[in-house]
Design a protein around this motif. Structure first.
Motif, PDB file in Angstrom:
ATOM      1  N   GLN A 289     -27.222 -20.190  41.510  1.00  0.00           N
ATOM      2  CA  GLN A 289     -27.601 -20.237  40.262  1.00  0.00           C
ATOM      3  C   GLN A 289     -29.111 -19.760  40.214  1.00  0.00           C
ATOM      4  O   GLN A 289     -29.302 -18.753  39.241  1.00  0.00           O
ATOM      5  N   ARG A 290     -29.893 -20.361  40.938  1.00  0.00           N
ATOM      6  CA  ARG A 290     -31.397 -19.891  41.020  1.00  0.00           C
ATOM      7  C   ARG A 290     -31.506 -18.300  41.445  1.00  0.00           C
ATOM      8  O   ARG A 290     -32.147 -17.624  40.712  1.00  0.00           O
ATOM      9  N   GLN A 291     -30.416 -17.825  42.316  1.00  0.00           N
ATOM     10  CA  GLN A 291     -30.641 -16.555  42.516  1.00  0.00           C
ATOM     11  C   GLN A 291     -30.321 -15.399  41.691  1.00  0.00           C
ATOM     12  O   GLN A 291     -31.023 -14.348  41.437  1.00  0.00           O
ATOM     13  N   ARG A 292     -29.281 -15.980  40.790  1.00  0.00           N
ATOM     14  CA  ARG A 292     -28.744 -15.200  39.731  1.00  0.00           C
ATOM     15  C   ARG A 292     -29.987 -15.061  38.713  1.00  0.00           C
ATOM     16  O   ARG A 292     -30.160 -14.058  37.982  1.00  0.00           O
ATOM     17  N   ILE A 293     -30.734 -16.119  38.520  1.00  0.00           N
ATOM     18  CA  ILE A 293     -31.900 -16.248  37.270  1.00  0.00           C
ATOM     19  C   ILE A 293     -32.728 -15.022  37.971  1.00  0.00           C
ATOM     20  O   ILE A 293     -33.427 -14.440  37.327  1.00  0.00           O
ATOM     21  N   ALA A 294     -33.309 -15.293  39.360  1.00  0.00           N
ATOM     22  CA  ALA A 294     -34.169 -14.360  39.837  1.00  0.00           C
ATOM     23  C   ALA A 294     -33.738 -12.959  39.899  1.00  0.00           C
ATOM     24  O   ALA A 294     -34.666 -12.039  39.556  1.00  0.00           O
ATOM     25  N   ILE A 295     -32.427 -12.645  39.835  1.00  0.00           N
ATOM     26  CA  ILE A 295     -31.821 -11.079  39.563  1.00  0.00           C
ATOM     27  C   ILE A 295     -31.868 -10.887  38.193  1.00  0.00           C
ATOM     28  O   ILE A 295     -32.413  -9.658  37.996  1.00  0.00           O
ATOM     29  N   ALA A 296     -31.782 -11.747  37.228  1.00  0.00           N
ATOM     30  CA  ALA A 296     -32.028 -11.360  35.796  1.00  0.00           C
ATOM     31  C   ALA A 296     -33.281 -11.090  35.667  1.00  0.00           C
ATOM     32  O   ALA A 296     -33.745 -10.209  34.571  1.00  0.00           O
ATOM     33  N   ARG A 297     -34.109 -11.871  35.996  1.00  0.00           N
ATOM     34  CA  ARG A 297     -35.714 -11.788  35.842  1.00  0.00           C
ATOM     35  C   ARG A 297     -35.978 -10.337  36.503  1.00  0.00           C
ATOM     36  O   ARG A 297     -36.769  -9.631  35.810  1.00  0.00           O
ATOM     37  N   ALA A 298     -35.587  -9.966  37.578  1.00  0.00           N
ATOM     38  CA  ALA A 298     -35.981  -8.313  38.146  1.00  0.00           C
ATOM     39  C   ALA A 298     -35.290  -7.327  37.212  1.00  0.00           C
ATOM     40  O   ALA A 298     -35.914  -6.216  36.944  1.00  0.00           O
ATOM     41  N   ILE A 299     -34.172  -7.801  36.849  1.00  0.00           N
ATOM     42  CA  ILE A 299     -33.225  -6.787  35.958  1.00  0.00           C
ATOM     43  C   ILE A 299     -34.344  -6.467  34.560  1.00  0.00           C
ATOM     44  O   ILE A 299     -34.535  -5.381  34.331  1.00  0.00           O
ATOM     45  N   LEU A 300     -34.613  -7.636  34.065  1.00  0.00           N
ATOM     46  CA  LEU A 300     -35.739  -7.667  33.011  1.00  0.00           C
ATOM     47  C   LEU A 300     -37.016  -6.662  33.270  1.00  0.00           C
ATOM     48  O   LEU A 300     -37.485  -6.150  32.359  1.00  0.00           O
ATOM     49  N   LYS A 301     -37.486  -7.137  34.193  1.00  0.00           N
ATOM     50  CA  LYS A 301     -38.853  -6.458  34.659  1.00  0.00           C
ATOM     51  C   LYS A 301     -38.690  -4.780  34.846  1.00  0.00           C
ATOM     52  O   LYS A 301     -39.817  -3.967  34.189  1.00  0.00           O
ATOM     53  N   ASN A 302     -37.728  -4.291  35.056  1.00  0.00           N
ATOM     54  CA  ASN A 302     -37.212  -3.013  35.033  1.00  0.00           C
ATOM     55  C   ASN A 302     -38.379  -2.137  35.952  1.00  0.00           C
ATOM     56  O   ASN A 302     -38.886  -1.067  35.130  1.00  0.00           O
ATOM     57  N   ALA A 303     -38.858  -2.539  36.976  1.00  0.00           N
ATOM     58  CA  ALA A 303     -40.022  -1.862  37.679  1.00  0.00           C
ATOM     59  C   ALA A 303     -39.420  -0.571  38.347  1.00  0.00           C
ATOM     60  O   ALA A 303     -38.357  -0.484  38.869  1.00  0.00           O
ATOM     61  N   PRO A 304     -40.133   0.407  38.659  1.00  0.00           N
ATOM     62  CA  PRO A 304     -39.781   1.596  39.389  1.00  0.00           C
ATOM     63  C   PRO A 304     -39.521   1.409  41.017  1.00  0.00           C
ATOM     64  O   PRO A 304     -38.870   2.243  41.650  1.00  0.00           O
ATOM     65  N   ILE A 305     -40.153   0.296  41.425  1.00  0.00           N
ATOM     66  CA  ILE A 305     -39.738  -0.064  42.947  1.00  0.00           C
ATOM     67  C   ILE A 305     -39.453  -1.511  42.926  1.00  0.00           C
ATOM     68  O   ILE A 305     -39.642  -2.156  42.267  1.00  0.00           O
ATOM     69  N   LEU A 306     -38.163  -1.539  43.619  1.00  0.00           N
ATOM     70  CA  LEU A 306     -37.436  -2.787  43.840  1.00  0.00           C
ATOM     71  C   LEU A 306     -37.245  -2.933  45.358  1.00  0.00           C
ATOM     72  O   LEU A 306     -37.066  -2.346  45.960  1.00  0.00           O
ATOM     73  N   ILE A 307     -37.534  -4.408  45.580  1.00  0.00           N
ATOM     74  CA  ILE A 307     -37.562  -4.844  46.848  1.00  0.00           C
ATOM     75  C   ILE A 307     -36.320  -6.190  46.889  1.00  0.00           C
ATOM     76  O   ILE A 307     -36.791  -7.016  46.018  1.00  0.00           O
ATOM     77  N   LEU A 308     -35.660  -6.096  47.685  1.00  0.00           N
ATOM     78  CA  LEU A 308     -34.368  -7.143  47.940  1.00  0.00           C
ATOM     79  C   LEU A 308     -34.457  -7.788  49.150  1.00  0.00           C
ATOM     80  O   LEU A 308     -34.248  -7.076  50.184  1.00  0.00           O
ATOM     81  N   ASP A 309     -34.887  -8.906  48.945  1.00  0.00           N
ATOM     82  CA  ASP A 309     -34.422  -9.911  50.402  1.00  0.00           C
ATOM     83  C   ASP A 309     -33.455 -10.622  50.467  1.00  0.00           C
ATOM     84  O   ASP A 309     -33.279 -11.659  50.302  1.00  0.00           O
ATOM     85  N   GLU A 310     -32.249  -9.930  51.014  1.00  0.00           N
ATOM     86  CA  GLU A 310     -30.941 -10.418  51.116  1.00  0.00           C
ATOM     87  C   GLU A 310     -30.602 -11.238  49.689  1.00  0.00           C
ATOM     88  O   GLU A 310     -30.423 -12.469  49.604  1.00  0.00           O
ATOM     89  N   ALA A 311     -30.690 -10.520  48.765  1.00  0.00           N
ATOM     90  CA  ALA A 311     -30.646 -11.118  47.175  1.00  0.00           C
ATOM     91  C   ALA A 311     -29.368 -11.620  46.951  1.00  0.00           C
ATOM     92  O   ALA A 311     -29.250 -12.566  46.005  1.00  0.00           O
ATOM     93  N   THR A 312     -28.446 -11.528  47.322  1.00  0.00           N
ATOM     94  CA  THR A 312     -26.907 -12.280  47.350  1.00  0.00           C
ATOM     95  C   THR A 312     -26.582 -13.134  48.384  1.00  0.00           C
ATOM     96  O   THR A 312     -25.496 -13.628  48.303  1.00  0.00           O
TER      97      THR A 312
END
Length: 591
Positions: A485-508
C-alpha cells in the motif's frame, strides 16, 4: 542563508530582528531596579519621621504623608511598568522562538544526504528544539537576573554610601567576590554542562531509534536486550549529570561561606554604628532591607548563572551539530533547471565516498531524452549511487553531470529535483493524511487530480475502504499501511508530480503479482515520453527497457539491449543465469 555559529553572534542575530520589543523589556527592568533600591530608603525616611513624632500629635498623618506617598507611588509605578513589560514579553518571545526555529529548520534542511545518514533524526530534532528554548532562557536570565540585579546593586550602593562607606564597601566586596568566584567556576560548569547535554541527546537519539525499529524489537523478542542496551546511555547520562551538579554544589559552598561573612559583618556594623551614633533607627531599616534584598537577589543571580552556563552549553552543543558548513550548496547565481527534452550526460565523472576508493572513475555515459534505461548489478556496484549523483545528493570529485546541456552543479537543487520523480524501493510517508501524502507530489493539485493519480496507481479502492478514506492518518513513516500500500501511494505521488525524468528503484517489488501487473501497465503509461531510469533487482522487469547499463565495481562494463547483452555472454548473461527468474544474489560467485 548565513546564521552565525558563535553563541553571542547567534543571539544578537535574532534579538535585533525584534529590537523594539526587547528594548522595551530591558527598559521595564529599570523601573523594577529603581523601586527595589528606593523602597528601603523611603522606609528609612518613614521610620526616622515616626521616631521624632509624638503619638498624640494632631498633625501626625500630615507629617507622614510625604514618605507614605513616596512608598506607595514607587510601588504603583513599578507595578504598571512590570505589567507593561509582561505584555511586551508574551508578545515578543514567541516570535523570537519562531524566528530561530524557522531559520534553523531551513538551514538544517539544506544539509547533504550524508549529514542525515550520520545523525539520528531525533537528535537533530532535539537540537532544533533546544536552540529557541535555550536562547530565550539566556536572554531572560541576562535581563531579569544579571542586568536587573547589577542595576539594583549600583543604585543601592550609591544610597548606602550616603549612610556609611563601611556598608557600601562591605556590599561591594560581597558582590564582586561572589560574581568573581562564579566566573572562575564557569569553565568547569560550562564544560560539564555541555557534556551532560550531549549525553541527553545521545540517550534521546537511542530511544527514538529503538521506537523507530519497534517492529524489529518485537519480531526478535529483544525487549530485554534493548532495555539493557539503553542502560549504558542511561548510566552515561547519570554520570555526566552528577559531574555537572557536583560542580554547581561545590560553587554553592563558597557562596554560602561568603554570605555568612557578609551577614555577620553587616550586623556588627549596624550595632557598632548605632552605639557610636552614626547609624539611626531608620538606617537599620534601610540597610537590613537593602542588604537582605540584595543578598537574595545576588544569590539568585549567581545561581541562575549556573542555569545560564547550562543553557550556553546546550546552545553550543546544538550549534556544533546544526550549524555545520553545508557540504552541498547552490552555485552563486544558480538559475533554475530548464528541462525541454530530458537528456542526461555523465562527462568524465569521478566519485568516491572515501579517499583513494573511487566508485566511478572518468565515467562517460549518455542517456538520451525519452530513453528507458535499466541499471543492473550486484549490491554495492554503484546503481543507487548513479541515481543519487543525478539527484545531486553527493558532490562529484571530478567531471560534470549535464541535463539538457545544463550542469546540475550550476542550477538550484530544488529546481533539479522538481524535474525528477523517484519511486524508491522502500517508500516512506509522512504522519499525515493519505490526501496530503499523495498531494506532496504536486501541492497545487486539486482533489480530483489526487484521486485520478490514486486510481492510476490502483490505490483508490483500498483508500475508500478505510473509515476516513483520503483523510486517514497513515502513522509514522506510513506504518499503518502495508508495504504494498505504501508503494502504491508513492507511485500515485510520482504520477501526480508528472516530472520529465523518472527514476524507479524496483518500484513494484512489494506488490502482489496481480497488483504488480496492473501497476506495470500504469508505469508504462507514466514512462511514455519520459527519460526513465530503472534500478532492477529482478531482471524480468527489464523487458521494456530500450537499453541496459550493467554495473560492476562502480564501472559500467556493458551497455546495450537485453537481447544484445545475452548474446554477448558477458557479465549480464552471467547475472541472468544466476537469477533464474528470481532476485539477484547479494554478490557474485564469479569475478
Amino acid at each position: 542563508m548565513l546564521i552565525p555559529k558563535t553563541l553571542g553572534a547567534f543571539l544578537w542575530h535574532f534579538l535585533r530582528k525584534q529590537k523594539v520589543g526587547f528594548g522595551l523589556i530591558i527598559g521595564g527592568t529599570f523601573f523594577w531596579a529603581i523601586n527595589e533600591s528606593l523602597f528601603p530608603y523611603f522606609v528609612k525616611v518613614l521610620v526616622n519621621r515616626i521616631e521624632t513624632l509624638d503619638r498624640a500629635d494632631p498633625k501626625l498623618w500630615q507629617q507622614l504623608f510625604t514618605p507614605i506617598i513616596a512608598i506607595s507611588g514607587c510601588w504603583i509605578v513599578m507595578e504598571i511598568a512590570m505589567r507593561f513589560q509582561g505584555y511586551i514579553t508574551y508578545k515578543t518571545l514567541p516570535r523570537f522562538r519562531a524566528a530561530i526555529r524557522d531559520e534553523i529548520f531551513e538551514y538544517t534542511r539544506q544539509h547533504d544526504h550524508t549529514f542525515f545518514a550520520n545523525n539520528f533524526a531525533g537528535a537533530i530534532a532535539n537540537k532544533i528544539s533546544d536552540l529557541p528554548r535555550a536562547s530565550e532562557d539566556i536572554f531572560l536570565t541576562l535581563v531579569h537576573n544579571l542586568f536587573s540585579t547589577t542595576l539594583t546593586f549600583l543604585i543601592s550602593l550609591f544610597i548606602l554610601a550616603q549612610v556609611s562607606w563601611f556598608f557600601a564597601t562591605l556590599l561591594s566586596a560581597y558582590y564582586f567576590l561572589i560574581v568573581g568566584i562564579t566566573i572562575i567556576f564557569q569553565p568547569w560548569i560550562d564544560r560539564t554542562s555541555q557534556a551532560h547535554a550531549e549525553s541527553i541527546v545521545r540517550l534521546n537519539g537511542q530511544i527514538v531509534d529503538i521506537f523507530s525499529n519497534i517492529i524489529n524489537v518485537r519480531l526478535f523478542a529483544r525487549g530485554s536486550y534493548e532495555r539493557k542496551y539503553l542502560k549504558q546511555f542511561q548510566d552515561e547520562e547519570i554520570f555526566k549529570s552528577e559531574k555537572a551538579d557536583f560542580a554547581i554544589q561545590f560553587l554553592n559552598f563558597f557562596r554560602g561561606v561568603l554570605c555568612s561573612f557578609f551577614i555577620g559583618g553587616m550586623i556588627w556594623g549596624l550595632v557598632y554604628g548605632w552605639h557610636e551614633g552614626w547609624v539611626t533607627i531608620g538606617d537599620f531599616s534601610l540597610i537590613t532591607i537593602t542588604s537582605f534584598n540584595l543578598l537574595g537577589m545576588i544569590w539568585h543571580m549567581t545561581y541562575n548563572m549556573n542555569s545560564l552556563f547550562k543553557d550556553m552549553g546546550t546552545m553550543r552543543a546544538a550549534l556544533s551539530l546544526v550549524i555545520q558548513k553545508h557540504a552541498i550548496t547552490d552555485f552563486l547565481g544558480a538559475k533554475d533547471l530548464n528541462v525541454t527534452k530530458g537528456e542526461i550526460y555523465f562527462a568524465n565523472v569521478t566519485f568516491n565516498y572515501q579517499r583513494n576508493t573511487n566508485l566511478f572513475k572518468n565515467q562517460n555515459i549518455v542517456i538520451e531524452a525519452g530513453q528507458k534505461v535499466g541499471l543492473v548489478g550486484f549490491s554495492g556496484c554503484g546503481k543507487t549511487t548513479f541515481v543519487n549523483l543525478i539527484l545531486r545528493f553527493f558532490e562529484l570529485n571530478e567531471g560534470r553531470i549535464l541535463i539538457d546541456g545544463q550542469d546540475i552543479a550550476r542550477v538550484t537543487q530544488d529546481s533539479l529535483r522538481a524535474h525528477i520523480a523517484m519511486i524508491p524501493q522502500e517508500p516512506t510517508l509522512f504522519h499525515r493524511t493519505l490526501l496530503e501524502n499523495i498531494r506532496y507530489g504536486r501541492l497545487e493539485a486539486s482533489g480530483e487530480e489526487v484521486i485520478e493519480a490514486a486510481k492510476q496507481a490502483h490505490c483508490h479502492n483500498f483508500i475508500m475502504e478505510l473509515e476516513q478514506g483520503y483523510q486517514t492518518i497513515v502513522g509514522e513513516r506510513g506504518t499503518k499501511l502495508s508495504g504494498g500500500q505504501r508503494q502504491r501511494i508513492a507511485i500515485a505521488r510520482a504520477i501526480l508530480k508528472n516530472a520529465p525524468i523518472l527514476i524507479l528503484d524496483e518500484a513494484t517489488s512489494a506488490l502482489d503479482s496481480a497488483t504488480e501487473k496492473l501497476i506495470q501497465e500504469s508505469l508504462k503509461e507514466l514512462m511514455r515520453e519520459r527519460t526513465t531510469i530503472v534500478i532492477a533487482h529482478r531482471l524480468s522487469t527489464l523487458a521494456d527497457m530500450d537499453r541496459i547499463l550493467v554495473f560492476k565495481q562502480g564501472q559500467i562494463v556493458e551497455d546495450g539491449t537485453q537481447e544484445d547483452l545475452l548474446q554477448k555472454e558477458g557479465h549480464f548473461a552471467k547475472l541472468h543465469a544466476l537469477q533464474n527468474g528470481g532476485l539477484l544474489p547479494e554478490k557474485a560467485k564469479f569475478s
